[in-house]
Design a protein around this motif. Structure first.
Motif, short mmCIF file in Angstrom:
data_model
loop_
_atom_site.label_atom_id
_atom_site.label_comp_id
_atom_site.label_asym_id
_atom_site.label_seq_id
_atom_site.Cartn_x
_atom_site.Cartn_y
_atom_site.Cartn_z
N ILE A 76 0.60 4.76 -2.89
CA ILE A 76 0.78 5.29 -2.56
C ILE A 76 1.84 6.77 -3.47
CG2 ILE A 76 0.08 6.97 -0.10
CD1 ILE A 76 -0.74 5.10 1.18
N SER A 77 3.15 6.31 -2.61
CA SER A 77 4.32 7.11 -2.84
C SER A 77 3.96 7.10 -4.35
CB SER A 77 5.54 6.07 -2.36
OG SER A 77 5.43 5.58 -0.91
N ARG A 134 0.42 -1.14 0.21
CA ARG A 134 -0.09 0.15 0.10
C ARG A 134 0.76 1.20 0.25
NH1 ARG A 134 -2.69 -3.05 3.98
NH2 ARG A 134 -1.80 -1.70 5.62
N VAL A 135 1.98 1.40 1.21
CA VAL A 135 2.84 2.47 0.81
C VAL A 135 3.69 2.31 -0.64
CG1 VAL A 135 5.18 3.73 1.97
CG2 VAL A 135 3.76 1.85 3.30
N ALA A 147 4.14 8.48 3.20
CA ALA A 147 3.03 7.48 2.65
C ALA A 147 2.62 7.31 3.45
CB ALA A 147 3.37 7.10 0.78
N ASP A 148 3.97 6.12 4.55
CA ASP A 148 4.06 5.23 4.55
C ASP A 148 3.33 5.47 6.15
OD1 ASP A 148 5.44 3.69 6.61
OD2 ASP A 148 6.77 4.00 7.51
N ALA A 193 9.61 2.03 -1.40
CA ALA A 193 8.96 1.91 -0.27
C ALA A 193 8.49 0.08 -0.08
CB ALA A 193 6.86 1.58 -1.09
N ILE A 244 1.88 10.00 -5.20
CA ILE A 244 1.95 11.02 -5.15
C ILE A 244 3.34 11.77 -5.67
CG2 ILE A 244 3.72 12.30 -3.35
CD1 ILE A 244 2.33 10.07 -1.24
N LEU A 257 -0.28 13.81 -1.83
CA LEU A 257 -1.06 13.59 -1.89
C LEU A 257 -2.99 13.70 -1.66
CD1 LEU A 257 -1.55 10.53 0.15
CD2 LEU A 257 -1.34 11.42 2.42
N TYR A 289 0.50 7.88 6.05
CA TYR A 289 -0.75 7.77 5.90
C TYR A 289 -1.43 6.28 6.24
CZ TYR A 289 -5.25 8.21 3.23
OH TYR A 289 -6.32 8.55 2.48
N ASP A 290 -0.77 5.58 5.96
CA ASP A 290 -1.40 4.26 5.22
C ASP A 290 -0.79 3.69 7.18
OD1 ASP A 290 -1.55 1.80 4.34
OD2 ASP A 290 -0.20 0.83 5.04
#
Length: 690
Positions: free
Chosen positions: A80-81, A76-77, A182-183, A102, A84, A223, A185-186
């Motif tokens: 997201i990364s 997931r990270v 990202a880390d 990630a 972004i 993000l 947020y998850d």
């Protein structure tokens, strides 16, 4: 990726079923085998240069075998990364790098036991440090896998490892800032064993509140934009996640064998990181194969610069013995202990203990040497406190932007970089909130503090990631814009000014905040102090013209400033004369005590003249608007024989001529007079005392 099993067949020689778990040589042998496998698996195609696919599958399977939740989090990270970075305009190869970073950012967790990894509560400081140590261990493992240096750098910086070892000398890369957001947020939006998940809006609000202190505001904004798009739906697709993990990171008997081996390697590396200041591994071809983060620190050589280099002791020290102990170990197969003399950042010499250990294969052939470096005079305890202490030392506690001391240091780095490299000029922007005292007086200091905090956040929103923002003091801020002309800096200042005047602060309708700006661009041959002073002068010109405006300093202002500064220096002088009967030898002792007691800095010493600096100097000392006792000054003390007095029948007297000047800019003659009288009185008292 279908060749995973075949790619692992060559590593079986390094498997450890018959070796003792604490056999150091065999553990290092397994690490070197991983290096060799990674080198052999590299594909010349561009997307393969980041990491060999078989090696990537092996690492992902090891994470999956250790904890499926950690692998899902890493996936997931990664999503997201990449999202972004895509919003920030990254190219395809760079997107691949951030994705791999990630996926690998928690690789060190494969060596962490369950009672810490799955603790249903807040980690203790020691447990948090234990996990942080495994992040450093993970970097050594990624080095062995021959992963792209950019990936390792991103992972290191996102966990604060690179920042800790480099003492913040270099700003975090954009990739590290993306991965950190990202880390976080998850983690916030995922159910933890000690709390329920936050929803998207709550998580974004938490990240925004930490912008400027822990996270990059531009990255957080990107993000938010990505979450509004269709690609973010992949985060909630559990079925797709399960299929992807089973295809790319299967858990089978081969995986279990490899994961066991990797865990043993990780735990051994943890011991090395915990006990030694640095370690590195040299293979049979005399190439550096592993270079720890500690080695990067004490030898001032990054892993990217060291890995793959032909071994030479002069890579570490300037002078070395004719016979290298490492070569002795290669020839004899016996471990050796020896001393190595290093030069630290203060240019003083430190002796460290070095243990050179052979790495032997199943036939007792030396295939590599590991050297363990330890400074036995210093303890490695309390390292976990460094980051919080560093933040406290470099950040303004109210607003979270750079404090004055750190701003001065970082600005000096920008100046040196401009002065020694072929880069464009930089600009300095001074900002002062108009009539800020009336806000405190009319609405309270609590409202004033909220205005300062919200203003600093607005600055970070409106400016670019590469620019430095610091609080000079009170309601004044300084922005440093690298590779920016005065015209471009003026446009940014005007944008900030308009945004400030139209923003609602502290949730009050009866409050309107405006600001004045002064801008100066560095010119060839100009000192850093000069460009800062010109920006300060431009700010005062903006305030003189009525406030809520921006003024720019030009080359003519600099020349005028240089002339007026020379003229003002002639006028801004305080003089005094002290007569004393103290013998010359005793006077020297008393002056020494005066210097030590007042923490004065000796600028120069001659037989009959002493020049001191009293009070703190530094880049901003010339701008200090302070009381007399804190005004930094230069004191020149001339010692002469006093002319004889026919009315006195005494021993020879000494005459001390005291000249006191400002150490920086000071336009207040009365302030200098008060400071001068204060110093002269203190000097008299010290000389006359018994």
């Amino acid at each position: 990726m279908a060749t995973l099993t075949s790619s692992l067949s060559g590593i079986r020689t390094a498997a450890l079923p018959s070796a003792h778990p604490m056999d150091s040589s065999q553990l290092f042998m397994a690490l070197l085998s991983l290096v060799r496998e990674s080198d052999e698996s590299q594909n010349p195609e561009s997307h393969q240069k980041i990491i060999a696919v078989p090696v990537l599958r092996r690492l992902l399977s090891a994470i999956h075998f250790r904890d499926a939740g950690t692998l899902k989090h890493s996936r997931r990270v990664g999503l997201i990364s990449v999202g972004i970075a895509g919003r920030l305009g990254w190219e395809e190869n760079d997107l691949r790098i951030i994705e791999i970073a990630a996926l690998m950012h928690d690789i060190g967790k494969i060596g962490i036991p369950d009672h810490i990894l799955r603790k249903p509560g807040k980690l203790s400081p020691d447990e948090a440090e234990y996990i942080a140590m495994h992040h450093r261990v993970g970097l050594a493992l990624l080095q062995a896998c021959r992963i792209h240096p950019s990936v390792t750098e991103i992972v290191a910086q996102s966990h604060g490892v690179d920042e800790e070892h480099l003492n913040g000398r270099h700003p975090l890369s954009l990739g590290a800032r993306i991965l950190a957001v990202a880390d976080a947020y998850d983690s916030l939006t995922t159910r933890q064993c000690y709390r329920a998940p936050y929803d998207r809006w709550e998580a974004l609000q938490i990240l925004e509140e930490q912008c400027g202190k822990q996270f990059d505001r531009n990255v957080v904004a990107a993000l938010g934009r990505w979450l509004d798009g269709p690609d973010a739906a992949a985060l909630a697709d559990e079925r797709a996640a399960e299929v992807s993990i089973q295809v790319n990171a299967p858990v089978d008997s081969e995986t279990r064998l490899n994961a066991t081996q990797l865990c043993q390697i990780v735990n051994h590396l943890y011991l090395l990181e915990n006990l030694y200041d640095a370690f590195y591994v040299v293979d049979a071809n005399r190439r550096i194969a592993i270079w720890s983060s500690g080695a990067a620190t004490i030898f001032n050589r990054s892993a990217q610069d060291a890995l793959g280099k032909k071994w030479n002791r002069h890579l570490l020290v300037k002078s070395a013995a004719n016979t290298d102990p490492l070569e002795t170990v290669f020839m004899t197969g016996q471990p050796v202990c020896h001393l190595m003399t290093l030069q630290d950042s203060n240019e003083s010499y430190v002796d460290v203990d070095v243990q050179s250990i052979p790495i032997q294969d199943s036939e007792n052939q030396v295939v590599g040497v590991v050297e363990l470096v330890c400074n036995c005079k210093e303890s490695k305890r309390h390292r976990g406190q460094f980051r919080s202490l560093q933040m406290a030392a470099t950040r303004d506690p109210l607003t979270g932007v750079l404090n004055r001391g750190e701003l001065e240091r970082r600005m000096s780095e920008v100046y040196e970089e401009w002065n020694t490299q072929t880069k464009g000029p930089f600009s300095v922007v001074f900002m002062d909130l108009d009539h800020f005292k009336s806000i405190n007086d009319r609405l309270s200091h609590a409202v004033g503090d909220r205005v300062l905090v919200e203003c600093s956040r607005l600055l970070q929103d409106e400016l670019y990631s590469g620019e430095l923002i610091g609080r000079y003091g009170g309601e004044e801020f300084v922005v440093v814009c690298p590779e920016t002309s005065a015209g471009a800096a003026m446009e940014r200042a005007e944008r900030l000014r308009r945004t400030l005047s139209s923003t609602r602060f502290a949730e009050r309708d009866d409050l309107r905040v405006t600001a004045s700006f002064g801008i100066a661009e560095v010119t060839p041959g100009e000192s850093l102090e000069s460009v800062v002073t010109r920006a300060d002068h431009a700010l005062y010109e903006a305030k003189r013209q009525g406030r809520n405006r921006s003024c720019i300093s030009n080359d003519g202002d600099q020349k005028s400033h240089d002339r007026s500064r020379k003229a003002s220096r002639v006028e801004m002088v305080h003089t005094a004369t002290i007569l004393t009967y103290v013998a010359e030898e005793m006077l020297q002792l008393k002056l020494t005590g005066f210097i030590e007691g007042h923490k004065a800095k000796i600028l120069s010493v001659a037989p009959q003249e002493l020049v001191l600096q009293m009070g703190s100097g530094g880049l901003f000392s010339s701008l200090t608007r302070s009381t007399a006792d804190r005004l930094p000054v230069k004191m020149t003390l001339e010692i002469h024989d006093a002319p004889p007095d026919p009315n006195l029948k005494t021993d020879k007297r000494l005459m001390l001529k005291v000249t006191i000047e400002p150490a920086g800019r000071c336009n207040d003659q009365e302030l200098l007079r008060l400071r001068g009288n204060q110093i002269v009185d203190q000097l008299k008292s010290h000389i006359m005392s018994n």
